[in-house]
Design an enzyme around this catalytic site. Structure first.
Site, PDB file in Angstrom:
ATOM      1  N   HIS A   1     -73.640  85.626  74.452  1.00  0.00           N
ATOM      2  CA  HIS A   1     -74.217  85.018  73.257  1.00  0.00           C
ATOM      3  C   HIS A   1     -73.765  85.663  71.953  1.00  0.00           C
ATOM      4  CE1 HIS A   1     -77.156  82.100  74.819  1.00  0.00           C
ATOM      5  NE2 HIS A   1     -77.311  82.925  75.830  1.00  0.00           N
TER       6      HIS A   1
ATOM      7  N   LYS B   1     -84.416  81.262  60.240  1.00  0.00           N
ATOM      8  CA  LYS B   1     -83.791  81.945  61.374  1.00  0.00           C
ATOM      9  C   LYS B   1     -84.069  83.436  61.257  1.00  0.00           C
ATOM     10  CE  LYS B   1     -79.918  80.052  60.198  1.00  0.00           C
ATOM     11  NZ  LYS B   1     -79.331  79.423  61.385  1.00  0.00           N
ATOM     12  N   ARG B   2     -83.745  84.167  62.318  1.00  0.00           N
ATOM     13  CA  ARG B   2     -83.910  85.616  62.298  1.00  0.00           C
ATOM     14  C   ARG B   2     -83.181  86.205  61.096  1.00  0.00           C
ATOM     15  NH1 ARG B   2     -80.594  89.384  65.004  1.00  0.00           N
ATOM     16  NH2 ARG B   2     -79.512  87.634  65.988  1.00  0.00           N
TER      17      ARG B   2
ATOM     18  N   LYS C   1     -76.360  86.556  59.015  1.00  0.00           N
ATOM     19  CA  LYS C   1     -76.911  85.218  58.777  1.00  0.00           C
ATOM     20  C   LYS C   1     -77.015  84.920  57.272  1.00  0.00           C
ATOM     21  CE  LYS C   1     -79.369  85.100  63.182  1.00  0.00           C
ATOM     22  NZ  LYS C   1     -78.752  83.930  63.838  1.00  0.00           N
TER      23      LYS C   1
ATOM     24  N   THR D   1     -78.685  77.054  67.136  1.00  0.00           N
ATOM     25  CA  THR D   1     -79.364  75.842  67.616  1.00  0.00           C
ATOM     26  C   THR D   1     -80.244  75.255  66.521  1.00  0.00           C
ATOM     27  OG1 THR D   1     -81.082  77.233  68.619  1.00  0.00           O
ATOM     28  CG2 THR D   1     -79.341  76.419  70.069  1.00  0.00           C
TER      29      THR D   1
ATOM     30  N   LYS E   1     -81.234  71.237  65.558  1.00  0.00           N
ATOM     31  CA  LYS E   1     -82.580  70.704  65.373  1.00  0.00           C
ATOM     32  C   LYS E   1     -82.714  70.013  64.015  1.00  0.00           C
ATOM     33  CE  LYS E   1     -84.133  74.574  68.108  1.00  0.00           C
ATOM     34  NZ  LYS E   1     -84.391  76.011  68.009  1.00  0.00           N
TER      35      LYS E   1
END
Length: 804
Positions: A353, A541-542, A547, A649, A653
């Site tokens: 991952h 998100k985290r 990110k 993901t 969504k």
């Protein structure tokens, strides 16, 4: 079941379970009553499914994961059993508000982020496709943590999600398993066979709790087995000279219970690392022993094991499956090394991952050797045989042996173990898989090219569209029929309606209502009023450097400075929404959260800005909160540094709910672009090749970018010059990390391109028809990203399991 029958059953259950009349019942009791009605139906189907699987003796797949981020199960179970409409109508008739009743279920604290949510989506798809596949996880008493914001700072509180009975689990005490830690191992040869004697070990009891995973409209129910650690009666830690001391027994009992107490204990210190390792072995040993126990009820020949059992390890955390399966096959079942190794290889598959170095687990040799002495022996032997095979069979790689070894420099490399011990290694997006094959694990790819493959992630459209956005789901069914619910690829039929003005208007109306609903939630919870007609820009998100929530915030600060410089500046009003947790020990990420909340406090109270900008940080981001945000999003922020996000993901969504993506060419963003076309997504920034070249050549200079872009330097200077924030010390670490640590994730480098992409968003949003056309196009192509497609690929190409 009719509505009348449901009401009758509800009244009966309420009386027999709680001794309450309808007028006395609380929302929690109403939730528990609905759950009991559902359980009765599910348990019958569960038993039928298990009986059928035993009778047919079909191959079973077991998905080992440290995380299963299930969210609430009440609504998905109602949808999948076909009782949702009846239940909602019955609750209303009985005087309850269904949403308030359903919200009584706490999110199960079994996961953190995308890894765990993916596992949950996979379980849903397995059951909905009638595939015999089950989860193996840990029943954590406490989840990651409850995030509370205090003066803008993240504060972590215990997430005691099990304070009430978890309505969906069934304890299976009779199926308990013993797991052994530490002790002494002696090897002896007897009659030509290796005899292993393990003494003075610590005994831990693994108690399984099974959660039914309900398929959609098919009466098919798989299982998620969660293991809870308990002390053995009259058992002690024999290492201590106080082994029979009562107080030592209490210490032992407490140390055992810690194994399943917290999701991801802090591993910044030795005891935390040791506990994580204990958790991982506890899961794989209990899980494998239970699988073998079930296998032996039908079969005596272990050479049949790979024909009847498939095991998927979700990232490196369960990699100890490989040596533990070897141990059980050799030491307990008395197979030879060669037979045990062939069985293990054929049975185990590994999903990678990440390409982030810090996420590729390594364990100190001394720790594994002390805690898992027999497992260390087996890993050592696997390593020795693998290194010899490289030396003799791949002479061109001899100089790389130290870098490929499972054990090197006093560290055990779990990703290397997973690759060597699996018949399949898959990435989770096309780009990610290519990076693994050609860069991060290229030497392993040269040795095992046939093992590497791609399985792009997916999401369950039943939860993330049918459940969370029923108005949009109904509109889609009214337009193209409801076949898409069972066959999500049929969403593509929407593409012929992209120019239909009436559908565009209805799509716009559904989105506005969802935005109004979220705006009400924010007003009620945070006392902040936002304009539902503004553009909702969502970044959920985290929180991690790669990110790049920081890049998003810098753009927001840039817009704020434009407003301050010219109060009459014209642009579409925007509401920026963040949701994120930072790992407790990740101080930089926590500083970014504080910076976001400080900026929000400044912007939201500045009269010069009026309604042009609003910035909201929603605390304690989890599945249930995501379900509120995603249907209301206009823009989906997917802005990770190219090559760092394996797939994502959240992007899927949000796309499925009609949001348009602004993102880098990273992870599944590339495949989204390929599906919808470059005109229906907003891309920007460096690509993965350019990032890699900068990293290799070392010719990126963050300070040069800072000096050459006045917009960027003006934004960054606010962190240290008191022009924006009163304290010039609070955020200096962010400032210096970008300039003096040379901007590891290329935030500054991508700033200009990001601003330009947002200008394109602005221009597009002003044309409502064009925007809605793009939104419909994204929804139409989102069926490709259903986890049903992903799971079908795993089932056919890796696991070799078939619908029942």
């Amino acid at each position: 079941m009719s509505r009348e029958e449901f009401i009758s059953s509800f009244q009966d259950k309420l009386t027999t379970s709680f001794g309450k009349s309808m007028e006395e019942a609380t929302n929690k009791e109403a939730y528990q009553t609905v759950s009991l009605i559902l359980r009765d139906m599910i348990l019958r189907n569960w038993q039928k499914t298990q009986n059928k699987q035993r009778e047919k003796d079909e191959k079973q797949m077991y998905y080992f994961s440290m995380e299963f981020l299930l969210g609430r199960l009440i609504e998905s179970n109602l949808i999948n059993t076909g009782l949702e409409k009846i239940c909602v109508e019955a609750l209303i008739e009985l005087g309850f508000k269904p949403e308030e009743v359903f919200s009584e279920e706490l999110d199960a604290g079994l996961g953190n982020g995308g890894l765990g949510r993916l596992a949950a989506c996979f379980l849903d798809s397995l059951a909905s496709l009638n595939l015999p596949g089950h989860g193996m996880g840990i029943r954590y008493k406490y989840g990651l943590f409850q995030q509370k914001m205090v003066n803008g700072y993240q504060v972590e509180l215990p997430d005691y999600w099990l304070k009430d009975d978890y309505m969906w689990e069934t304890k299976r005490s009779e199926k308990a398993i013993e797991v052994h830690f530490a002790g002494n191992v002696q090897l002896q040869s007897a009659d030509g066979h290796l005899q292993v004697e393990h003494t003075d070990y610590e005994r831990v009891l693994a108690i399984p709790y099974d959660v039914p995973i309900v398929g959609y409209d098919n009466q098919f129910v798989n299982s998620l087995r969660l293991w809870s650690a308990e002390s053995m009666p009259n058992s002690f830690h024999f290492h201590s000279q106080k082994g029979t001391d009562y107080y030592h027994y209490l210490d032992y009992k407490r140390s055992v219970e810690q194994i399943s107490e917290f999701l991801y204990p802090d591993d910044s210190y030795y005891e935390g690392k040791l506990l994580r390792l204990k958790q991982q072995y506890f899961l794989v040993s209990a899980g494998l022993q239970s699988i073998i126990r079930r296998f032996k009820k039908k079969h005596n020949d272990f050479l049949l094991f790979p024909q009847k059992i498939a095991i998927q390890i979700n990232d490196t955390h369960p990699s100890l499956v490989i040596p533990e399966l070897m141990r059980l096959l050799m030491d307990i079942e008395k197979l030879s090394w060669d037979d045990a190794w062939d069985i293990t290889i054929q049975t185990v598959a590994y999903t990678n991952h990440t390409t982030l170095v810090e996420a590729l687990e390594k364990w100190p040799v001394h720790m594994v050797k002390s805690l898992l002495p027999r497992i260390y022996m087996i890993i050592e032997e696997i390593n020795e045989r693998f290194c010899q095979s490289i030396y003799f069979e791949h002479p061109a790689l001899r100089n790389e042996i130290a870098n490929m070894a499972i054990i090197s420099y006093e560290q055990i490399h779990m990703a290397h173990l997973a690759i060597v011990g699996s018949h399949s290694i898959n990435g989770v997006a096309k780009l990610h898989t290519e990076i693994i094959k050609k860069r991060e694990m290229k030497n392993f790819y040269r040795v095992f090219p046939e093992r590497f493959n791609n399985k792009t992630n997916g999401i369950t459209h039943r939860r993330w569209l049918l459940n969370v956005n029923p108005s949009l789901a109904q509109l889609i069914s009214n337009t193209i029929g409801d076949g898409w619910i069972k066959e999500p690829r049929k969403l593509i039929h929407l593409i012929k309606y992209t120019d239909d003005s009436s559908l565009q208007d209805e799509i716009s109306s559904v989105k506005l209502k969802n935005k109004q609903k979220l705006a009400k939630y924010i007003r009620d919870e945070y006392q902040i009023t936002i304009d539902p007609n503004s553009l909702f820009d969502v970044h959920i998100k985290r929180l991690h450097g790669y990110k790049r929530q920081l890049l998003n915030l810098f753009h927001i600060l840039h817009l704020y400075q434009l407003c301050k410089e010219n109060p009459n500046v014209q642009f579409t009003p925007r509401t920026f929404i963040f949701g994120a947790k930072a790992a407790p020990g990740y101080h930089f990420a926590k500083q970014v959260i504080k910076l976001i909340t400080a900026a929000a406090d400044k912007i939201n109270h500045d009269p010069f800005v009026k309604d042009k900008l609003k910035l909201i940080f929603l605390e304690n981001y989890n599945v249930s909160l995501a379900e509120k945000i995603i249907p209301a999003a206009d823009i989906s922020e997917q802005i990770s540094t190219a090559s760092k996000e394996a797939s994502g993901t959240g992007n899927m969504k949000l796309m499925m709910n009609g949001a348009l993506t602004i993102g880098t060419l990273d992870g599944a963003n590339i495949e989204i672009r390929d599906m919808v076309g470059p005109k229906n997504i907003f891309t920007f920034g460096l690509n993965s090749k350019e990032v890699f070249e900068y990293q290799q050549n070392g010719d990126y200079r963050a300070r040069d970018v800072y000096n050459s872009d006045q917009r960027l330097s003006a934004v960054m200077d606010t962190l240290v010059n008191q022009s924006f924030f009163q304290d010039d010390v609070e955020f200096k670490n962010i400032y210096y990390s970008l300039l003096y640590n040379n901007d590891e994730y290329f935030v500054l480098k991508d700033f200009d391109s990001y601003v330009e992409a947002h200008q394109h968003v602005e221009q597009t949003y002003r044309n409502e028809s064009s925007w809605n056309k793009k939104s419909i196009t994204n929804i139409a192509h989102s069926g490709k990203f259903s986890s049903d497609r992903t799971i079908s690929e795993y089932a056919n190409e890796i696991w070799n399991i078939h619908p029942m």
